[in-house]
Design a protein around this motif. Structure first.
Motif, PDB file in Angstrom:
ATOM      1  N   VAL A 212       0.837  -1.204   0.000  1.00 49.56           N
ATOM      2  CA  VAL A 212       0.000   0.000   0.000  1.00 49.56           C
ATOM      3  C   VAL A 212       0.874   1.257   0.000  1.00 49.56           C
ATOM      4  O   VAL A 212       0.674   2.184  -0.802  1.00 49.56           O
ATOM      5  CB  VAL A 212      -0.936  -0.008   1.215  1.00 49.56           C
ATOM      6  CG1 VAL A 212      -1.546   1.376   1.456  1.00 49.56           C
ATOM      7  CG2 VAL A 212      -2.041  -1.045   1.026  1.00 49.56           C
ATOM      8  N   CYS A 264      -5.170  -3.774  -2.248  1.00 44.64           N
ATOM      9  CA  CYS A 264      -4.347  -2.977  -3.166  1.00 44.64           C
ATOM     10  C   CYS A 264      -5.214  -2.139  -4.100  1.00 44.64           C
ATOM     11  O   CYS A 264      -4.857  -1.003  -4.438  1.00 44.64           O
ATOM     12  CB  CYS A 264      -3.427  -3.897  -3.971  1.00 44.64           C
ATOM     13  SG  CYS A 264      -2.080  -4.611  -2.999  1.00 44.64           S
ATOM     14  N   THR A 267      -6.910   0.859  -1.981  1.00 41.03           N
ATOM     15  CA  THR A 267      -5.935   1.879  -1.591  1.00 41.03           C
ATOM     16  C   THR A 267      -5.343   2.594  -2.803  1.00 41.03           C
ATOM     17  O   THR A 267      -4.835   3.713  -2.663  1.00 41.03           O
ATOM     18  CB  THR A 267      -4.811   1.263  -0.746  1.00 41.03           C
ATOM     19  OG1 THR A 267      -4.241   0.136  -1.434  1.00 41.03           O
ATOM     20  CG2 THR A 267      -5.344   0.806   0.600  1.00 41.03           C
TER      21      THR A 267
END
Length: 557
Positions: A212, A264, A267
Protein backbone atom coordinates in the motif's frame (compact mmCIF):
# COMPACT_ATOMS: atom_id res chain seq x y z
CA UNK A 1 1.32 -67.27 -78.35
CA UNK A 2 2.06 -67.87 -74.68
CA UNK A 3 2.36 -64.25 -73.78
CA UNK A 4 -1.23 -63.42 -74.70
CA UNK A 5 -2.96 -66.00 -72.44
CA UNK A 6 -0.76 -65.03 -69.51
CA UNK A 7 -1.64 -61.38 -69.75
CA UNK A 8 -5.36 -61.81 -70.17
CA UNK A 9 -5.61 -64.50 -67.52
CA UNK A 10 -4.53 -62.18 -64.76
CA UNK A 11 -7.28 -59.64 -65.24
CA UNK A 12 -10.32 -61.57 -64.01
CA UNK A 13 -8.37 -63.13 -61.13
CA UNK A 14 -7.17 -59.89 -59.58
CA UNK A 15 -9.64 -59.72 -56.71
CA UNK A 16 -9.54 -63.45 -55.93
CA UNK A 17 -5.77 -63.20 -56.02
CA UNK A 18 -5.83 -60.40 -53.49
CA UNK A 19 -8.14 -62.40 -51.28
CA UNK A 20 -5.94 -65.47 -51.58
CA UNK A 21 -2.90 -63.50 -50.50
CA UNK A 22 -4.13 -63.62 -46.92
CA UNK A 23 -4.01 -67.46 -46.97
CA UNK A 24 -0.45 -68.89 -47.11
CA UNK A 25 -1.43 -72.42 -48.42
CA UNK A 26 -3.49 -70.98 -51.23
CA UNK A 27 -0.75 -68.47 -52.05
CA UNK A 28 1.79 -71.30 -52.37
CA UNK A 29 -0.66 -73.20 -54.57
CA UNK A 30 -1.10 -70.26 -56.87
CA UNK A 31 2.64 -69.67 -57.09
CA UNK A 32 3.22 -73.33 -57.99
CA UNK A 33 0.54 -73.18 -60.69
CA UNK A 34 2.08 -70.05 -62.06
CA UNK A 35 5.51 -71.66 -62.36
CA UNK A 36 3.98 -74.74 -64.01
CA UNK A 37 2.36 -72.48 -66.57
CA UNK A 38 5.62 -70.73 -67.17
CA UNK A 39 7.40 -74.05 -67.53
CA UNK A 40 4.81 -75.24 -70.04
CA UNK A 41 5.16 -72.08 -72.00
CA UNK A 42 8.91 -72.42 -72.01
CA UNK A 43 8.76 -75.93 -73.39
CA UNK A 44 6.16 -75.12 -75.98
CA UNK A 45 7.89 -72.13 -77.49
CA UNK A 46 11.07 -71.01 -75.91
CA UNK A 47 11.79 -68.74 -78.82
CA UNK A 48 8.55 -66.83 -78.41
CA UNK A 49 9.11 -66.13 -74.72
CA UNK A 50 11.12 -63.11 -73.68
CA UNK A 51 11.54 -61.03 -70.53
CA UNK A 52 9.11 -58.50 -71.92
CA UNK A 53 5.92 -60.54 -71.35
CA UNK A 54 7.10 -61.45 -67.84
CA UNK A 55 7.76 -57.80 -67.12
CA UNK A 56 4.35 -56.99 -68.47
CA UNK A 57 2.92 -59.61 -66.18
CA UNK A 58 4.65 -58.21 -63.15
CA UNK A 59 3.73 -54.67 -64.16
CA UNK A 60 0.18 -55.70 -64.80
CA UNK A 61 -0.13 -57.45 -61.48
CA UNK A 62 1.33 -54.44 -59.66
CA UNK A 63 -1.01 -52.14 -61.50
CA UNK A 64 -4.00 -54.29 -60.63
CA UNK A 65 -2.95 -54.47 -57.02
CA UNK A 66 -2.71 -50.68 -56.86
CA UNK A 67 -6.11 -50.39 -58.44
CA UNK A 68 -7.59 -52.74 -55.90
CA UNK A 69 -5.94 -50.87 -53.03
CA UNK A 70 -6.89 -47.44 -54.32
CA UNK A 71 -10.51 -48.45 -54.48
CA UNK A 72 -10.54 -48.62 -50.67
CA UNK A 73 -9.02 -45.15 -50.09
CA UNK A 74 -11.51 -42.42 -49.05
CA UNK A 75 -11.16 -39.26 -51.14
CA UNK A 76 -9.62 -36.31 -49.26
CA UNK A 77 -12.29 -33.92 -47.92
CA UNK A 78 -12.57 -30.50 -49.45
CA UNK A 79 -10.75 -27.79 -47.47
CA UNK A 80 -12.93 -25.96 -44.96
CA UNK A 81 -13.88 -22.44 -45.97
CA UNK A 82 -11.85 -19.68 -44.33
CA UNK A 83 -13.57 -18.30 -41.20
CA UNK A 84 -15.28 -14.98 -41.61
CA UNK A 85 -13.24 -12.01 -40.44
CA UNK A 86 -14.59 -10.54 -37.18
CA UNK A 87 -16.13 -7.08 -37.30
CA UNK A 88 -13.42 -4.52 -36.69
CA UNK A 89 -15.62 -1.46 -36.47
CA UNK A 90 -17.68 0.10 -33.71
CA UNK A 91 -19.83 -1.93 -31.33
CA UNK A 92 -23.25 -1.32 -32.82
CA UNK A 93 -25.49 -1.25 -29.73
CA UNK A 94 -23.29 1.16 -27.72
CA UNK A 95 -22.92 3.32 -30.83
CA UNK A 96 -26.68 3.47 -31.32
CA UNK A 97 -27.15 4.33 -27.63
CA UNK A 98 -24.70 7.20 -27.97
CA UNK A 99 -26.32 8.52 -31.13
CA UNK A 100 -29.84 8.13 -29.73
CA UNK A 101 -28.93 10.11 -26.62
CA UNK A 102 -27.67 13.02 -28.68
CA UNK A 103 -30.51 12.95 -31.23
CA UNK A 104 -33.29 12.77 -28.63
CA UNK A 105 -31.87 15.63 -26.60
CA UNK A 106 -31.21 17.65 -29.77
CA UNK A 107 -34.94 17.69 -30.61
CA UNK A 108 -36.17 18.32 -27.08
CA UNK A 109 -37.52 21.89 -26.89
CA UNK A 110 -34.92 24.28 -25.56
CA UNK A 111 -35.72 25.33 -21.98
CA UNK A 112 -36.33 28.97 -21.24
CA UNK A 113 -33.11 30.78 -20.44
CA UNK A 114 -30.90 28.48 -22.54
CA UNK A 115 -29.53 29.41 -25.96
CA UNK A 116 -30.05 27.02 -28.86
CA UNK A 117 -26.30 26.66 -29.34
CA UNK A 118 -25.82 25.73 -25.69
CA UNK A 119 -28.61 23.11 -25.89
CA UNK A 120 -27.19 21.58 -29.06
CA UNK A 121 -23.73 21.41 -27.53
CA UNK A 122 -25.23 19.73 -24.47
CA UNK A 123 -26.81 17.09 -26.74
CA UNK A 124 -23.48 16.44 -28.45
CA UNK A 125 -21.65 16.46 -25.13
CA UNK A 126 -23.98 13.95 -23.45
CA UNK A 127 -23.95 11.74 -26.54
CA UNK A 128 -20.16 11.77 -26.33
CA UNK A 129 -20.27 10.96 -22.60
CA UNK A 130 -22.56 7.98 -23.26
CA UNK A 131 -20.09 6.86 -25.91
CA UNK A 132 -17.20 7.18 -23.46
CA UNK A 133 -19.15 5.14 -20.90
CA UNK A 134 -20.30 2.38 -23.28
CA UNK A 135 -17.17 2.55 -25.48
CA UNK A 136 -18.35 1.56 -28.96
CA UNK A 137 -14.88 2.74 -29.99
CA UNK A 138 -11.76 3.67 -28.02
CA UNK A 139 -12.17 6.81 -25.93
CA UNK A 140 -10.09 8.98 -28.24
CA UNK A 141 -12.10 7.92 -31.28
CA UNK A 142 -15.39 8.68 -29.51
CA UNK A 143 -14.10 12.12 -28.53
CA UNK A 144 -12.97 12.91 -32.08
CA UNK A 145 -16.41 11.93 -33.39
CA UNK A 146 -18.01 14.24 -30.83
CA UNK A 147 -15.81 17.14 -31.91
CA UNK A 148 -16.52 16.34 -35.55
CA UNK A 149 -20.27 16.49 -34.99
CA UNK A 150 -19.97 19.81 -33.17
CA UNK A 151 -18.06 21.30 -36.12
CA UNK A 152 -20.32 19.69 -38.75
CA UNK A 153 -23.47 21.11 -37.15
CA UNK A 154 -21.88 24.55 -36.73
CA UNK A 155 -22.40 24.26 -32.98
CA UNK A 156 -18.73 25.06 -32.45
CA UNK A 157 -16.24 26.58 -34.88
CA UNK A 158 -13.19 24.42 -35.59
CA UNK A 159 -10.86 26.56 -33.47
CA UNK A 160 -13.20 26.34 -30.49
CA UNK A 161 -13.82 22.60 -30.86
CA UNK A 162 -10.11 21.82 -30.85
CA UNK A 163 -9.09 24.51 -28.38
CA UNK A 164 -8.54 21.87 -25.71
CA UNK A 165 -5.40 20.71 -27.52
CA UNK A 166 -3.86 24.07 -26.69
CA UNK A 167 -4.49 23.52 -22.99
CA UNK A 168 -1.33 22.51 -21.08
CA UNK A 169 -3.06 19.98 -18.82
CA UNK A 170 -3.66 17.22 -21.42
CA UNK A 171 -0.04 17.53 -22.49
CA UNK A 172 1.11 17.22 -18.89
CA UNK A 173 -0.72 13.91 -18.59
CA UNK A 174 0.61 12.70 -21.93
CA UNK A 175 4.18 13.52 -20.87
CA UNK A 176 3.64 11.80 -17.55
CA UNK A 177 2.77 8.56 -19.36
CA UNK A 178 6.21 8.71 -20.94
CA UNK A 179 7.71 9.02 -17.46
CA UNK A 180 5.74 5.93 -16.44
CA UNK A 181 7.25 4.10 -19.38
CA UNK A 182 10.75 4.87 -18.16
CA UNK A 183 9.87 3.98 -14.58
CA UNK A 184 8.62 0.55 -15.60
CA UNK A 185 11.22 -0.07 -18.30
CA UNK A 186 14.21 0.54 -16.04
CA UNK A 187 12.83 -1.67 -13.25
CA UNK A 188 13.02 1.15 -10.70
CA UNK A 189 9.36 0.69 -9.78
CA UNK A 190 9.83 -2.99 -9.00
CA UNK A 191 12.94 -2.22 -6.97
CA UNK A 192 11.06 0.22 -4.74
CA UNK A 193 8.21 -2.23 -4.21
CA UNK A 194 10.57 -5.11 -3.38
CA UNK A 195 12.40 -2.94 -0.86
CA UNK A 196 9.17 -2.29 1.02
CA UNK A 197 8.14 -5.95 0.95
CA UNK A 198 11.54 -7.09 2.22
CA UNK A 199 11.21 -4.76 5.20
CA UNK A 200 7.54 -5.12 6.14
CA UNK A 201 6.24 -8.30 4.57
CA UNK A 202 6.69 -10.91 7.34
CA UNK A 203 2.93 -11.00 8.09
CA UNK A 204 -0.05 -10.79 5.78
CA UNK A 205 -1.07 -7.43 7.24
CA UNK A 206 2.49 -6.16 7.08
CA UNK A 207 2.78 -7.37 3.52
CA UNK A 208 -0.39 -5.50 2.63
CA UNK A 209 0.85 -2.29 4.22
CA UNK A 210 4.22 -2.58 2.46
CA UNK A 211 2.46 -2.75 -0.91
CA UNK A 212 0.00 0.00 0.00
CA UNK A 213 2.66 2.53 1.01
CA UNK A 214 5.06 1.64 -1.79
CA UNK A 215 2.22 2.32 -4.25
CA UNK A 216 1.42 5.59 -2.50
CA UNK A 217 5.08 6.58 -2.69
CA UNK A 218 5.09 6.06 -6.45
CA UNK A 219 1.71 7.73 -7.02
CA UNK A 220 2.93 11.33 -7.46
CA UNK A 221 5.40 10.24 -10.14
CA UNK A 222 3.14 7.93 -12.16
CA UNK A 223 -0.11 9.70 -13.09
CA UNK A 224 -1.67 6.59 -14.57
CA UNK A 225 -3.25 4.43 -11.90
CA UNK A 226 -3.60 1.76 -14.59
CA UNK A 227 0.16 1.84 -15.19
CA UNK A 228 0.93 1.60 -11.49
CA UNK A 229 -1.53 -1.24 -10.98
CA UNK A 230 -0.91 -3.25 -14.15
CA UNK A 231 2.71 -2.50 -14.85
CA UNK A 232 4.19 -2.68 -11.37
CA UNK A 233 1.96 -3.96 -8.59
CA UNK A 234 -0.25 -6.63 -10.13
CA UNK A 235 2.76 -8.74 -11.26
CA UNK A 236 4.31 -8.30 -7.81
CA UNK A 237 1.11 -9.11 -5.92
CA UNK A 238 0.40 -12.19 -8.05
CA UNK A 239 3.93 -13.54 -7.60
CA UNK A 240 3.71 -13.02 -3.85
CA UNK A 241 0.33 -14.77 -3.67
CA UNK A 242 1.64 -17.77 -5.60
CA UNK A 243 4.76 -17.92 -3.43
CA UNK A 244 2.51 -18.06 -0.36
CA UNK A 245 0.34 -20.83 -1.85
CA UNK A 246 -2.70 -18.72 -2.74
CA UNK A 247 -3.76 -19.57 -6.29
CA UNK A 248 -6.78 -18.98 -8.49
CA UNK A 249 -9.05 -21.94 -9.14
CA UNK A 250 -7.84 -24.39 -6.48
CA UNK A 251 -9.80 -23.08 -3.49
CA UNK A 252 -6.86 -21.21 -1.95
CA UNK A 253 -7.87 -17.73 -3.14
CA UNK A 254 -8.87 -16.66 0.40
CA UNK A 255 -5.54 -17.77 1.83
CA UNK A 256 -4.02 -14.41 0.91
CA UNK A 257 -4.86 -13.35 -2.64
CA UNK A 258 -8.49 -12.20 -2.21
CA UNK A 259 -7.74 -9.82 0.65
CA UNK A 260 -4.51 -8.59 -0.89
CA UNK A 261 -6.03 -7.86 -4.32
CA UNK A 262 -9.01 -6.01 -2.83
CA UNK A 263 -6.77 -4.07 -0.45
CA UNK A 264 -4.35 -2.98 -3.17
CA UNK A 265 -7.24 -1.91 -5.37
CA UNK A 266 -9.09 0.14 -2.76
CA UNK A 267 -5.94 1.88 -1.59
CA UNK A 268 -4.96 2.70 -5.19
CA UNK A 269 -8.08 4.90 -5.27
CA UNK A 270 -6.95 6.60 -2.05
CA UNK A 271 -3.40 7.25 -3.26
CA UNK A 272 -4.84 8.63 -6.52
CA UNK A 273 -6.83 11.13 -4.45
CA UNK A 274 -3.77 12.32 -2.54
CA UNK A 275 -1.80 14.01 -5.32
CA UNK A 276 -2.64 16.17 -8.31
CA UNK A 277 -0.39 14.02 -10.52
CA UNK A 278 -1.50 10.64 -9.17
CA UNK A 279 -4.42 10.11 -11.57
CA UNK A 280 -4.86 11.15 -15.17
CA UNK A 281 -8.13 13.01 -14.62
CA UNK A 282 -7.03 15.01 -11.56
CA UNK A 283 -5.68 17.89 -13.66
CA UNK A 284 -9.09 17.99 -15.36
CA UNK A 285 -10.57 18.82 -11.96
CA UNK A 286 -8.01 21.60 -11.60
CA UNK A 287 -8.80 22.96 -15.06
CA UNK A 288 -12.57 22.92 -14.50
CA UNK A 289 -12.06 24.61 -11.13
CA UNK A 290 -10.10 27.40 -12.80
CA UNK A 291 -12.79 27.81 -15.45
CA UNK A 292 -15.63 27.81 -12.90
CA UNK A 293 -14.38 29.85 -9.95
CA UNK A 294 -11.17 31.34 -11.37
CA UNK A 295 -9.00 29.76 -8.67
CA UNK A 296 -6.01 27.51 -9.27
CA UNK A 297 -5.43 24.22 -7.47
CA UNK A 298 -1.66 23.84 -7.27
CA UNK A 299 0.27 20.60 -6.70
CA UNK A 300 1.18 21.64 -3.16
CA UNK A 301 -2.37 22.84 -2.40
CA UNK A 302 -3.76 19.45 -3.35
CA UNK A 303 -1.14 17.43 -1.44
CA UNK A 304 -1.43 19.52 1.74
CA UNK A 305 -5.20 19.19 1.86
CA UNK A 306 -5.22 15.45 1.13
CA UNK A 307 -2.28 14.23 3.19
CA UNK A 308 -4.04 13.80 6.57
CA UNK A 309 -7.30 12.09 5.47
CA UNK A 310 -5.30 10.17 2.87
CA UNK A 311 -2.85 8.70 5.37
CA UNK A 312 -5.66 7.82 7.77
CA UNK A 313 -7.51 6.01 4.98
CA UNK A 314 -4.35 4.16 3.93
CA UNK A 315 -3.98 2.89 7.49
CA UNK A 316 -7.62 2.06 8.27
CA UNK A 317 -8.91 0.60 4.99
CA UNK A 318 -6.50 -2.40 4.90
CA UNK A 319 -7.21 -3.06 8.59
CA UNK A 320 -10.99 -2.92 8.12
CA UNK A 321 -10.80 -5.28 5.14
CA UNK A 322 -8.51 -7.53 7.21
CA UNK A 323 -11.31 -7.77 9.79
CA UNK A 324 -14.36 -8.14 7.53
CA UNK A 325 -12.66 -10.06 4.67
CA UNK A 326 -9.70 -11.74 6.39
CA UNK A 327 -7.06 -13.90 4.73
CA UNK A 328 -6.79 -17.39 6.20
CA UNK A 329 -3.00 -17.06 6.29
CA UNK A 330 -2.04 -14.51 8.91
CA UNK A 331 1.72 -14.61 8.36
CA UNK A 332 3.78 -14.60 5.16
CA UNK A 333 7.38 -15.47 6.03
CA UNK A 334 8.17 -16.30 2.39
CA UNK A 335 7.34 -12.82 1.11
CA UNK A 336 10.42 -10.96 2.46
CA UNK A 337 12.60 -13.82 1.27
CA UNK A 338 11.09 -13.69 -2.19
CA UNK A 339 11.54 -9.92 -2.31
CA UNK A 340 15.18 -10.20 -1.26
CA UNK A 341 15.75 -12.86 -3.90
CA UNK A 342 14.26 -10.60 -6.54
CA UNK A 343 16.41 -7.70 -5.35
CA UNK A 344 19.53 -9.88 -5.39
CA UNK A 345 18.65 -11.03 -8.89
CA UNK A 346 18.24 -7.41 -9.98
CA UNK A 347 21.68 -6.56 -8.62
CA UNK A 348 22.86 -3.01 -8.00
CA UNK A 349 21.03 -0.11 -9.58
CA UNK A 350 21.74 0.14 -13.28
CA UNK A 351 22.84 3.34 -14.92
CA UNK A 352 19.37 3.87 -16.38
CA UNK A 353 17.78 3.41 -12.95
CA UNK A 354 20.07 6.07 -11.52
CA UNK A 355 19.23 8.46 -14.34
CA UNK A 356 15.53 7.74 -13.88
CA UNK A 357 15.81 8.38 -10.14
CA UNK A 358 17.63 11.68 -10.63
CA UNK A 359 15.12 12.76 -13.28
CA UNK A 360 12.26 11.83 -11.00
CA UNK A 361 13.60 13.93 -8.14
CA UNK A 362 14.26 16.82 -10.52
CA UNK A 363 10.76 16.75 -12.00
CA UNK A 364 8.86 16.25 -8.74
CA UNK A 365 11.00 18.93 -7.15
CA UNK A 366 10.03 21.35 -9.90
CA UNK A 367 6.38 20.34 -9.53
CA UNK A 368 6.59 21.21 -5.83
CA UNK A 369 8.76 24.33 -5.95
CA UNK A 370 8.23 25.45 -9.54
CA UNK A 371 6.11 28.37 -8.45
CA UNK A 372 9.12 29.93 -6.74
CA UNK A 373 11.17 29.56 -9.93
CA UNK A 374 8.34 30.57 -12.27
CA UNK A 375 8.42 27.10 -13.89
CA UNK A 376 5.03 25.52 -14.52
CA UNK A 377 4.27 21.80 -14.34
CA UNK A 378 4.32 21.19 -18.09
CA UNK A 379 7.69 22.87 -18.49
CA UNK A 380 9.09 20.71 -15.68
CA UNK A 381 7.72 17.57 -17.36
CA UNK A 382 9.21 18.56 -20.73
CA UNK A 383 12.57 19.13 -19.05
CA UNK A 384 12.42 15.72 -17.40
CA UNK A 385 11.43 13.99 -20.63
CA UNK A 386 14.27 15.75 -22.44
CA UNK A 387 16.74 14.21 -19.99
CA UNK A 388 15.27 10.74 -20.53
CA UNK A 389 15.35 11.10 -24.32
CA UNK A 390 18.89 12.48 -24.46
CA UNK A 391 20.24 9.72 -22.22
CA UNK A 392 18.30 6.99 -24.05
CA UNK A 393 16.40 5.83 -20.99
CA UNK A 394 13.27 6.34 -23.09
CA UNK A 395 13.33 6.56 -26.88
CA UNK A 396 11.00 8.62 -29.04
CA UNK A 397 9.89 5.43 -30.77
CA UNK A 398 8.73 4.13 -27.41
CA UNK A 399 6.90 7.41 -26.78
CA UNK A 400 5.10 7.08 -30.12
CA UNK A 401 4.15 3.51 -29.20
CA UNK A 402 2.44 4.67 -25.99
CA UNK A 403 -1.05 4.56 -27.49
CA UNK A 404 -2.74 5.15 -24.14
CA UNK A 405 -0.89 8.46 -23.76
CA UNK A 406 -2.05 9.79 -27.12
CA UNK A 407 -5.55 8.43 -26.61
CA UNK A 408 -5.74 10.17 -23.22
CA UNK A 409 -4.50 13.41 -24.76
CA UNK A 410 -7.30 13.22 -27.35
CA UNK A 411 -10.32 12.54 -25.15
CA UNK A 412 -9.00 14.76 -22.38
CA UNK A 413 -8.65 17.74 -24.73
CA UNK A 414 -12.08 17.08 -26.26
CA UNK A 415 -13.82 17.02 -22.86
CA UNK A 416 -12.03 20.19 -21.78
CA UNK A 417 -13.14 22.01 -24.94
CA UNK A 418 -16.79 20.93 -24.80
CA UNK A 419 -17.15 21.44 -21.04
CA UNK A 420 -15.50 24.84 -21.31
CA UNK A 421 -17.89 26.03 -24.02
CA UNK A 422 -20.91 24.70 -22.15
CA UNK A 423 -19.87 27.11 -19.43
CA UNK A 424 -19.22 29.96 -21.89
CA UNK A 425 -22.60 29.44 -23.55
CA UNK A 426 -24.30 29.87 -20.18
CA UNK A 427 -25.68 26.36 -19.70
CA UNK A 428 -23.87 25.72 -16.42
CA UNK A 429 -25.13 28.93 -14.86
CA UNK A 430 -28.69 28.05 -15.93
CA UNK A 431 -28.37 24.56 -14.43
CA UNK A 432 -26.95 25.96 -11.21
CA UNK A 433 -29.80 28.42 -10.84
CA UNK A 434 -32.36 25.64 -11.42
CA UNK A 435 -30.84 23.36 -8.79
CA UNK A 436 -30.37 26.25 -6.39
CA UNK A 437 -34.09 26.95 -6.54
CA UNK A 438 -34.86 23.32 -5.72
CA UNK A 439 -32.27 22.62 -3.03
CA UNK A 440 -32.43 26.14 -1.65
CA UNK A 441 -36.15 25.74 -1.21
CA UNK A 442 -35.48 22.94 1.25
CA UNK A 443 -34.22 25.50 3.75
CA UNK A 444 -31.04 23.61 4.61
CA UNK A 445 -27.69 25.02 5.64
CA UNK A 446 -24.92 25.03 3.07
CA UNK A 447 -23.26 22.17 4.93
CA UNK A 448 -26.30 19.90 4.59
CA UNK A 449 -26.97 21.04 1.04
CA UNK A 450 -23.36 20.34 0.12
CA UNK A 451 -23.64 16.93 1.80
CA UNK A 452 -26.61 16.05 -0.43
CA UNK A 453 -24.74 17.18 -3.53
CA UNK A 454 -21.66 15.18 -2.52
CA UNK A 455 -23.64 11.97 -2.08
CA UNK A 456 -25.40 12.45 -5.42
CA UNK A 457 -22.08 13.12 -7.11
CA UNK A 458 -20.35 10.14 -5.46
CA UNK A 459 -22.90 7.39 -5.96
CA UNK A 460 -23.86 8.40 -9.48
CA UNK A 461 -20.48 6.89 -10.39
CA UNK A 462 -22.18 3.51 -10.70
CA UNK A 463 -23.26 4.76 -14.13
CA UNK A 464 -19.76 5.72 -15.25
CA UNK A 465 -16.91 3.55 -16.50
CA UNK A 466 -14.45 6.43 -16.46
CA UNK A 467 -13.53 8.93 -13.82
CA UNK A 468 -12.77 11.49 -16.51
CA UNK A 469 -16.21 11.04 -18.08
CA UNK A 470 -17.86 11.57 -14.70
CA UNK A 471 -15.77 14.63 -13.96
CA UNK A 472 -16.39 16.08 -17.39
CA UNK A 473 -20.13 15.56 -17.14
CA UNK A 474 -20.87 16.63 -13.56
CA UNK A 475 -17.96 18.40 -11.84
CA UNK A 476 -18.57 21.92 -13.10
CA UNK A 477 -22.33 21.77 -12.58
CA UNK A 478 -22.10 20.47 -9.02
CA UNK A 479 -19.36 22.92 -8.11
CA UNK A 480 -21.45 25.77 -9.46
CA UNK A 481 -24.52 24.63 -7.52
CA UNK A 482 -22.52 24.18 -4.31
CA UNK A 483 -21.02 27.63 -4.66
CA UNK A 484 -24.42 29.18 -5.28
CA UNK A 485 -25.76 27.54 -2.10
CA UNK A 486 -23.03 29.11 0.01
CA UNK A 487 -20.29 26.46 0.00
CA UNK A 488 -16.81 28.06 0.01
CA UNK A 489 -15.79 27.69 -3.68
CA UNK A 490 -12.24 26.42 -3.20
CA UNK A 491 -13.34 24.05 -0.44
CA UNK A 492 -16.11 22.64 -2.66
CA UNK A 493 -13.71 22.18 -5.57
CA UNK A 494 -11.16 20.30 -3.45
CA UNK A 495 -13.77 17.97 -1.92
CA UNK A 496 -15.28 17.11 -5.31
CA UNK A 497 -11.76 16.51 -6.66
CA UNK A 498 -10.90 14.07 -3.89
CA UNK A 499 -14.21 12.23 -4.24
CA UNK A 500 -13.65 11.95 -8.00
CA UNK A 501 -10.95 9.40 -7.14
CA UNK A 502 -12.48 7.69 -4.11
CA UNK A 503 -15.71 6.88 -5.97
CA UNK A 504 -13.69 4.64 -8.32
CA UNK A 505 -13.67 1.95 -5.61
CA UNK A 506 -17.40 1.26 -5.99
CA UNK A 507 -17.24 -1.09 -8.99
CA UNK A 508 -14.92 -3.25 -11.07
CA UNK A 509 -14.91 -0.70 -13.88
CA UNK A 510 -14.96 2.70 -12.16
CA UNK A 511 -11.24 3.56 -12.29
CA UNK A 512 -8.22 2.39 -14.24
CA UNK A 513 -6.93 0.01 -11.56
CA UNK A 514 -10.30 -1.74 -11.12
CA UNK A 515 -10.25 -4.04 -14.17
CA UNK A 516 -6.57 -4.77 -13.53
CA UNK A 517 -7.01 -6.17 -10.02
CA UNK A 518 -10.49 -7.63 -10.60
CA UNK A 519 -9.19 -9.45 -13.69
CA UNK A 520 -6.84 -11.47 -11.49
CA UNK A 521 -10.00 -13.46 -10.54
CA UNK A 522 -9.29 -13.69 -6.82
CA UNK A 523 -12.47 -11.84 -5.76
CA UNK A 524 -16.01 -12.72 -6.98
CA UNK A 525 -18.00 -9.86 -8.51
CA UNK A 526 -20.67 -9.76 -5.78
CA UNK A 527 -18.03 -9.45 -3.06
CA UNK A 528 -16.14 -6.85 -5.08
CA UNK A 529 -19.22 -4.62 -5.27
CA UNK A 530 -20.32 -5.33 -1.70
CA UNK A 531 -17.01 -4.49 -0.07
CA UNK A 532 -16.64 -1.56 -2.46
CA UNK A 533 -19.84 -0.06 -1.04
CA UNK A 534 -18.68 -0.66 2.55
CA UNK A 535 -15.31 1.01 1.94
CA UNK A 536 -17.04 3.92 0.20
CA UNK A 537 -18.85 4.68 3.47
CA UNK A 538 -15.58 4.41 5.39
CA UNK A 539 -13.85 6.82 3.01
CA UNK A 540 -16.70 9.36 3.10
CA UNK A 541 -16.63 9.36 6.91
CA UNK A 542 -12.85 9.80 7.01
CA UNK A 543 -12.59 12.45 4.30
CA UNK A 544 -15.68 14.50 5.16
CA UNK A 545 -15.38 13.99 8.93
CA UNK A 546 -11.72 14.05 9.90
CA UNK A 547 -10.85 15.77 6.64
CA UNK A 548 -13.17 18.70 7.37
CA UNK A 549 -11.43 19.26 10.70
CA UNK A 550 -8.03 19.27 8.98
CA UNK A 551 -9.24 21.58 6.23
CA UNK A 552 -10.60 23.99 8.84
CA UNK A 553 -7.20 23.96 10.54
CA UNK A 554 -5.35 24.87 7.33
CA UNK A 555 -7.89 27.56 6.41
CA UNK A 556 -9.56 25.81 3.48
CA UNK A 557 -12.98 26.93 4.76
Amino acid sequence: MASIPLTTATTPTTLPYLRLRSSPPLRRLQINNTFKSLKSVHHSSISSFSPLPLSNLISKRHTLTVKASSASVTPAPAPAPAPAQPWQGAAIKPLLASIATGVILWFVPTPEGVSRNAWQLLAIFLGTIVGIITQPLPLGAVAILGLGVSVLTKTLPFVAAFSGFGDPIPWLICLAFFFAKGFIKTGLGNRVAYQFVSLFGSSSLGLGYSLVFSEALLAPAIPSVSARAGGIFLPLVKSLCVACGSNVGDGTENKLGSWLMLTCFQTSCISSAMFLTAMAANPLCATLTLNSINQTIGWLDWAKAAIVPGLVSLVLVPLILYIIYPPTMKSSPDAPKLARERLAKMGPMSGNEKIMTATLFLTVGLWVFGGLLNIDAVTAAILGLAVLLITGVVTWKECLAEGVAWDTLTWFAALIAMAGYLNKYGLISWFSQTVVKFVGGLGLSWQLSFGILVLLYFYSHYFFASGAAHIGAMFTAFLSVATALGTPPFFGAMVLSFLSNLMGGLTHYGIGSAPVFFGANYVPLAQWWGYGFVISIVNIIIWLGLGSIWWKAIGLW
